[in-house]
Design a protein around this motif. Structure first.
Motif, short mmCIF file in Angstrom:
data_model
loop_
_atom_site.label_atom_id
_atom_site.label_comp_id
_atom_site.label_asym_id
_atom_site.label_seq_id
_atom_site.Cartn_x
_atom_site.Cartn_y
_atom_site.Cartn_z
N MET A 98 0.83 -1.21 0.00
CA MET A 98 0.00 0.00 0.00
C MET A 98 0.87 1.26 0.00
O MET A 98 0.59 2.23 -0.69
N PHE A 99 1.95 1.24 0.81
CA PHE A 99 2.82 2.42 0.87
C PHE A 99 3.50 2.65 -0.48
O PHE A 99 3.66 3.78 -0.93
N ARG A 100 3.88 1.55 -1.12
CA ARG A 100 4.52 1.66 -2.43
C ARG A 100 3.55 2.33 -3.42
O ARG A 100 3.90 3.26 -4.13
N ARG A 101 2.33 1.81 -3.43
CA ARG A 101 1.34 2.37 -4.36
C ARG A 101 1.08 3.85 -4.04
O ARG A 101 0.97 4.68 -4.94
N ALA A 102 0.96 4.16 -2.77
CA ALA A 102 0.69 5.55 -2.38
C ALA A 102 1.84 6.45 -2.81
O ALA A 102 1.64 7.56 -3.29
N HIS A 103 3.05 5.97 -2.65
CA HIS A 103 4.23 6.75 -3.02
C HIS A 103 4.29 6.97 -4.53
O HIS A 103 4.64 8.05 -5.00
N GLU A 104 3.92 5.94 -5.29
CA GLU A 104 3.95 6.07 -6.75
C GLU A 104 2.93 7.09 -7.25
O GLU A 104 3.10 7.68 -8.31
N HIS A 105 1.86 7.23 -6.51
CA HIS A 105 0.76 8.08 -6.96
C HIS A 105 1.19 9.55 -7.03
O HIS A 105 1.77 10.09 -6.09
N GLN A 106 0.90 10.19 -8.14
CA GLN A 106 1.16 11.63 -8.27
C GLN A 106 -0.04 12.39 -7.75
O GLN A 106 -1.12 12.32 -8.33
N GLY A 107 0.14 13.10 -6.68
CA GLY A 107 -0.98 13.81 -6.06
C GLY A 107 -1.09 13.37 -4.61
O GLY A 107 -0.20 12.70 -4.08
N ALA A 108 -2.19 13.75 -3.98
CA ALA A 108 -2.35 13.41 -2.57
C ALA A 108 -2.76 11.95 -2.43
O ALA A 108 -3.67 11.49 -3.11
N SER A 109 -2.07 11.23 -1.56
CA SER A 109 -2.49 9.86 -1.28
C SER A 109 -2.62 9.69 0.22
O SER A 109 -1.87 10.27 0.99
N LEU A 110 -3.62 8.91 0.60
CA LEU A 110 -3.85 8.68 2.03
C LEU A 110 -3.99 7.18 2.27
O LEU A 110 -4.77 6.51 1.59
N VAL A 111 -3.20 6.70 3.20
CA VAL A 111 -3.32 5.31 3.61
C VAL A 111 -3.74 5.26 5.07
O VAL A 111 -3.02 5.75 5.95
N GLU A 112 -4.91 4.71 5.32
CA GLU A 112 -5.32 4.50 6.70
C GLU A 112 -4.72 3.18 7.17
O GLU A 112 -4.83 2.16 6.48
N ILE A 113 -4.05 3.24 8.32
CA ILE A 113 -3.44 2.01 8.86
C ILE A 113 -4.12 1.70 10.19
O ILE A 113 -4.04 2.51 11.13
N TYR A 114 -4.80 0.58 10.27
CA TYR A 114 -5.33 0.15 11.56
C TYR A 114 -4.13 -0.21 12.43
O TYR A 114 -3.36 -1.11 12.09
N GLN A 115 -3.98 0.51 13.51
CA GLN A 115 -2.78 0.36 14.34
C GLN A 115 -3.19 0.10 15.78
O GLN A 115 -3.97 0.83 16.36
N ASN A 116 -2.65 -0.95 16.33
CA ASN A 116 -3.02 -1.30 17.69
C ASN A 116 -2.26 -0.48 18.71
O ASN A 116 -1.03 -0.41 18.68
N CYS A 117 -3.00 0.16 19.61
CA CYS A 117 -2.40 0.82 20.77
C CYS A 117 -2.60 -0.15 21.92
O CYS A 117 -3.69 -0.23 22.49
N ASN A 118 -1.54 -0.91 22.22
CA ASN A 118 -1.72 -1.99 23.20
C ASN A 118 -1.84 -1.48 24.62
O ASN A 118 -2.18 -2.21 25.53
N VAL A 119 -1.58 -0.18 24.83
CA VAL A 119 -1.68 0.36 26.18
C VAL A 119 -3.09 0.91 26.46
O VAL A 119 -3.67 0.64 27.50
N PHE A 120 -3.63 1.66 25.54
CA PHE A 120 -4.90 2.32 25.82
C PHE A 120 -6.11 1.79 25.05
O PHE A 120 -7.24 2.17 25.32
N ASN A 121 -5.86 0.97 24.04
CA ASN A 121 -7.00 0.50 23.25
C ASN A 121 -6.68 -0.87 22.66
O ASN A 121 -6.92 -1.13 21.49
N ASP A 122 -6.13 -1.72 23.52
CA ASP A 122 -5.61 -3.00 23.03
C ASP A 122 -6.74 -3.83 22.41
O ASP A 122 -7.84 -3.88 22.95
#
Ligand code: SF4
Lengths: 340, 612
Positions: free
Chosen positions: A187-211
């Motif tokens: 996904m990051f590769r594709r976003a980087h290749e894109h000419q213009g604004a690209s947004l990648v939402e990454i579901y990221q675990n916060c194991n301390v406050f929202n595990d």
């Protein structure tokens, strides 16, 4: 920007000497690793790479990258990155942000950077919580969420970052998660290749406050039936045996169905290049939160004129029409007279 | 021909009556004729308040003379009032016996009521107090433009040109300048060229033939220093100064700005000059305006943001970031009446303390202020010079009065303006523990204490900066108490050391006075005029004006010590006074006015007088 003459690099070259200070077990580590492992593959130069961030746990990211970087102020990274990308089109500008930074305090800058189609790559670490301030609900937290600031439950409707980006005219929108390095890198590769604004939402675990916020869909045994991998040009099917699919619901939206109940022709074929974002938007609404089958991958990737190069084109055009600025002529451009 | 040495004329009408155009055109032909002049456009914040009402009155005051003048004048000698509201709003300003020219067509019952007149003032005692001329301007304009076939409703709109024509005759202005301007301005609409020219000529002819007005007056050209002149407003001069600075620094510029009165004209003007390599972004908000400018500065360009008070509030966090990043940045504040939305189109000098101290933490920023419309040009260059050499955000203060006011400007010799030296870091500047060469982004220049400006793109200089406290030299994040104290003091000293490059303060004191009048910013004209009048009456008074407000010129304390009294006129409640008291323990005497209007010379004169 891919540079054929860029010297080969390894992950180590992209790693700064600063000690990484996220909580042990935080999802941010795997995202950092994915970026550092991807960059050597992109054929880019460290000196032409800039990471800009705002405030939040994710915003420490630039310190860990051996590139140029700026850890700026809360929510403003897209604005700062816009100024940088417009004045220096030769640079690769990445923005690292979180759900609070990008969608709460910085919501305005985010949507405008997206609609202008500035050539920046935005990584939005979504952990559905405020980590750095120790556990308040965020604009992506589910309604009813109990946190320190909402002891009786949050009364707010969360943002869906993919829907929001699509609504803000974003030309490249994708979603990935911190448990799948390969998918993140793609996904990051594709976003980087894109000419213009690209947004990648990454579901990221916060194991301390929202595990475990994404456990329903990301647990090893849940993934097959709950992650819908979007592939351009492919019918959208999922499940261990592709027993599930996404079909039109007859109301302009989409629905999940058992593959056996739906004619093959009625299964939606994913088209990330569709100019009309309606279907991508419908896909982004399939799940109301990360608890039921959720699409990941590229929702939309369309080509539109990029902002910075258009700004430059106007400057170049003005120079070709009027010649490079002549200060004396400028000062005399109004009415003038001479006192003898 | 009656010769006057100077005259103050005020054009007043409804916002839709084109009074700004009439005033501006009169100014232009006077400038080209060779008068010295000063203008004061005075308009409401509403674009078009209800027609005919007092809030909708828009005025343009111009002072022309055959000698050097510095203010738009206190009390108009001539008022052109296009309707009852304009009369009512401006009558109180006139000097006794002034000439009053009214558009009598507009004095009908409806308009009188809208202006709050229960009786027609033209039928009252006005005639005893002023030289009143009732001219049916609307009728005469419609009449004169009939040959063009223009509908009366459309023709009527040209009555501002009729008024301009009449005043142009009255003060023997060259007519060609205005006619040529009409021609070029309405090139695309030939019908308007015709109607406006005819209305203008009709005004001239009316003056000549109506035998109402006696002989025309003349105001001879002023003896100004030799050279080529133009007429500029403060905002135009400021925009040109920025263009010049970018060119002098041979570095592209990026302006990030959100529209706000009275600063927007700088954005408009800069947007025209892309061939100078200037990029402009109309940002989504004030914060993005400064954010984009910071981004550009990080990229090695000259980042500029323009705004007014409310925008300054919004930008303050980002200014603090720039203080910590130690990057060049230019913040331009066209002050207006506050607090909050305040008086958007009126003038105040009430952002001085905010410019110096309006950020959390110890957050020093150099501050300079322009003293006249044309001085905005010099100050823009000075702001860029300080920002670039010292790698610091700089605040440039102007105000609504300077922004829209204009004056003749002796054009500078472009090639005599010193270049602005831009130096980027080009290589390693230190070694690590193992003796390996490294780049230290916060290693300071011994002289200026500026850190290297190291835009991305240079291999080996990769570094990270940000809002967290930096370790001196390495720029790594540091929470060390001693380092924080060191950095706070270094940032403060960096700004203080700028005083070394500020020229000694110029004191105008021909007869060793015991009182000094000290000013800053747009009060320069009014203070100068008041001081001249006092001296003409044989009083001794010294005058000095500050461009640099932070740091102050190094010799300011010594200069203040030379005087028994220090009098500080300001359009605020005493902000410079407070600084002078705090810095030098001088018991400064404030003369303070906060009514949204520039000082009147006579008021200032009588306020200074008791202290001499
Ligand atoms: S608080 Fe949560 S998001 Fe922040 S570093 Fe710790 S685990 Fe990661």
């Amino acid at each position: 920007m891919t540079d054929l003459l860029a010297p080969p690099t390894t992950r180590k070259d992209w790693t700064s000497d600063q000690e990484v200070r996220w909580c042990p077990g935080c999802g941010d580590y795997s995202i950092l690793a994915a970026v550092q492992m991807l960059l050597p593959d992109l054929g880019v130069r460290r000196e032409n790479t800039v990471f800009v961030s705002g405030i939040g746990c994710a915003a420490r990211f630039p310190y860990y990258m051996n590139t140029y970087g700026m850890h700026s102020i809360h929510g403003r990274a897209p604005a700062i990155a816009t100024g940088l990308a417009v004045s220096r089109p030769d640079l690769d500008v990445w923005v690292v942000s979180g759900d609070g930074d990008a969608l709460s305090i910085g919501g305005n800058h985010l949507i405008h950077a997206l609609r202008r189609n500035v050539n920046i790559t935005i990584l939005l670490f979504n952990n559905q919580i405020y980590g750095l301030t120790k556990g308040q609900y965020s604009p992506t937290s589910e309604s009813g969420k109990i946190t320190k600031s909402t002891p009786f439950g949050s009364l707010e409707t969360p943002f869906n970052p993919v829907s929001l980006a699509l609504g803000a005219e974003c030309t490249f929108v994708a979603r990935t998660h911190d448990m799948d390095r390969k998918h993140m890198m793609e996904m990051f590769r594709r976003a980087h290749e894109h000419q213009g604004a690209s947004l990648v939402e990454i579901y990221q675990n916060c194991n301390v406050f929202n595990d475990g916020a994404f456990e329903d869909i990301l647990a090893k045994d849940a993934r097959a039936d709950n992650l819908i991998s979007l592939e351009h040009g492919q019918p959208i099917k999922f499940g261990a045996d592709s027993q599930l699919c996404v079909a039109h619901d007859g109301n302009g939206g989409v629905r999940i169905a058992n593959s056996v109940d739906v004619e093959d022709a009625e299964v939606i074929v994913h088209d990330e290049k569709a100019q009309n974002p309606a279907l991508a938007f419908a896909l982004s609404r399939l799940a109301s939160g990360p608890h039921t089958p959720t699409p990941i991958g590229v929702f939309r990737s369309v080509e539109m004129p990029e902002y910075g190069s258009q700004v430059q084109a106007q400057i170049d055009h003005a120079k070709s029409q009027k010649g490079s600025g002549d200060l004396e002529a400028l000062l005399s451009s109004g009415p003038t007279w001479t006192v003898e | 021909m009656i010769e006057d040495s100077s005259v103050v004329i005020r054009f007043a009408g409804d916002s839709g009556d084109g009074m700004q155009v009439a005033g501006d055109r009169f100014t232009n032909s006077s400038a080209i004729f060779g008068n010295d002049l000063s203008t004061f456009p005075d308009f409401p914040a509403e674009i078009r308040a209800p027609a005919g009402t007092l809030p909708g009155v828009s005025a343009f005051q111009v002072h022309i003379s055959d000698h050097d003048i510095v203010t738009p004048g206190d009390a108009p000698d001539v008022l052109v009032a296009m309707n009852p509201a304009a009369l009512r709003a401006n009558l109180g300003l006139l000097r006794p016996g002034a000439t009053l020219i009214v558009n009598s067509d507009a004095f009908d019952e409806r308009n009188l009521a809208k202006a709050g007149y229960s009786e027609n003032p033209l039928e009252g005692d006005l005639r005893d107090r002023f030289q009143l001329f009732e001219v049916p301007m609307t009728t005469l304009t419609i009449e004169a433009t009939k040959p063009t076939g223009a509908k009366p409703r459309d023709a009527e709109r040209s009555k501002n040109f009729f008024a301009l024509g009449l005043i142009s005759w009255m003060y023997s202005r060259p007519l060609g300048t205005t006619l040529e301007w009409i021609e070029s301005k309405f090139k695309a609409k030939p019908a308007l060229v015709q109607v406006n020219s005819l209305a203008f000529k009709a005004g001239v002819n009316f003056g000549e033939t109506a035998e109402l007005f006696g002989s025309p007056h003349s105001v001879k050209p002023a003896k100004l220093p030799k050279g080529k002149y133009t007429s500029v407003t403060g905002n135009t001069a400021l925009a040109w100064g920025l263009v010049a600075a970018s060119k002098l620094a041979n570095t592209p510029m990026l302006l990030g700005s959100y529209p706000i009165t009275p600063a927007s004209d700088i954005l408009h003007e800069l947007s025209k000059h892309k061939n100078f390599g200037i990029a402009t972004i109309q940002a989504e908000d004030e914060i993005a305006g400064i954010g984009t400018a910071i981004g550009a500065a990080f990229g090695g360009h000259i980042g500029v943001t323009t705004t007014s008070g409310p925008g300054m509030d919004l930008k303050s966090e980002a200014m603090g970031l720039a203080v910590n990043l130690e990057l060049p940045l230019i913040i331009i504040d066209i002050q207006r009446g506050g607090p909050s939305t305040g008086l958007p189109t009126k003038s105040e000098q009430s952002d001085l303390l905010m410019a110096l101290y309006g950020r959390h933490g110890e957050s020093p920023v150099p501050v300079i202020a322009a003293s006249s419309p044309s001085d905005c040009f010099n100050c823009a260059i000075e702001a860029v010079r300080i920002a670039v050499t010292c790698r610091t955000p700089v605040i440039l203060l102007s105000d609504g009065y300077l922004a829209n006011g204009s004056e003749p400007w002796l054009l500078p010799q472009v090639d005599s303006i010193p270049a602005i030296k831009v130096e980027y870091a080009s290589g390693h500047n230190g070694t690590d523990a193992n003796g390996e060469p490294i780049f230290l982004p916060y290693l300071r220049d011994e002289e200026t204490l500026a850190r290297p400006w190291a835009p991305p793109g240079v291999p080996g200089l990769e570094h990270r900066i940000g809002g967290l406290e930096k370790e001196n030299e390495t720029g790594n994040v540091s929470y060390d108490p001693a380092n924080h104290e060191l950095m706070v003091r270094l940032r403060a000293e960096k700004v203080e050391r700028l005083a070394r490059d500020i020229p000694p303060i110029e004191v105008n004191d021909p007869d060793e006075a015991s009182a000094l009048v000290l000013g800053w910013g747009s009060t320069y004209g009014a203070i100068t005029a008041a001081v001249r009048r006092l001296r003409a009456q044989g009083r001794s008074v010294a005058q000095a004006h500050l461009r640099h407000l932070n740091p102050f010129p190094a010799d300011l304390g010594k200069v203040l010590g030379n005087y028994e009294k220090v009098v500080i006129p300001e359009m605020n409640l005493g902000q410079l006074s407070k600084l002078i008291r705090a810095e030098y323990l001088v018991d400064a005497i404030g003369i303070n006015q906060v009514n949204g209007q520039p000082f009147k010379v006579h008021a200032l004169e009588s306020a200074i007088e008791p202290h001499l």
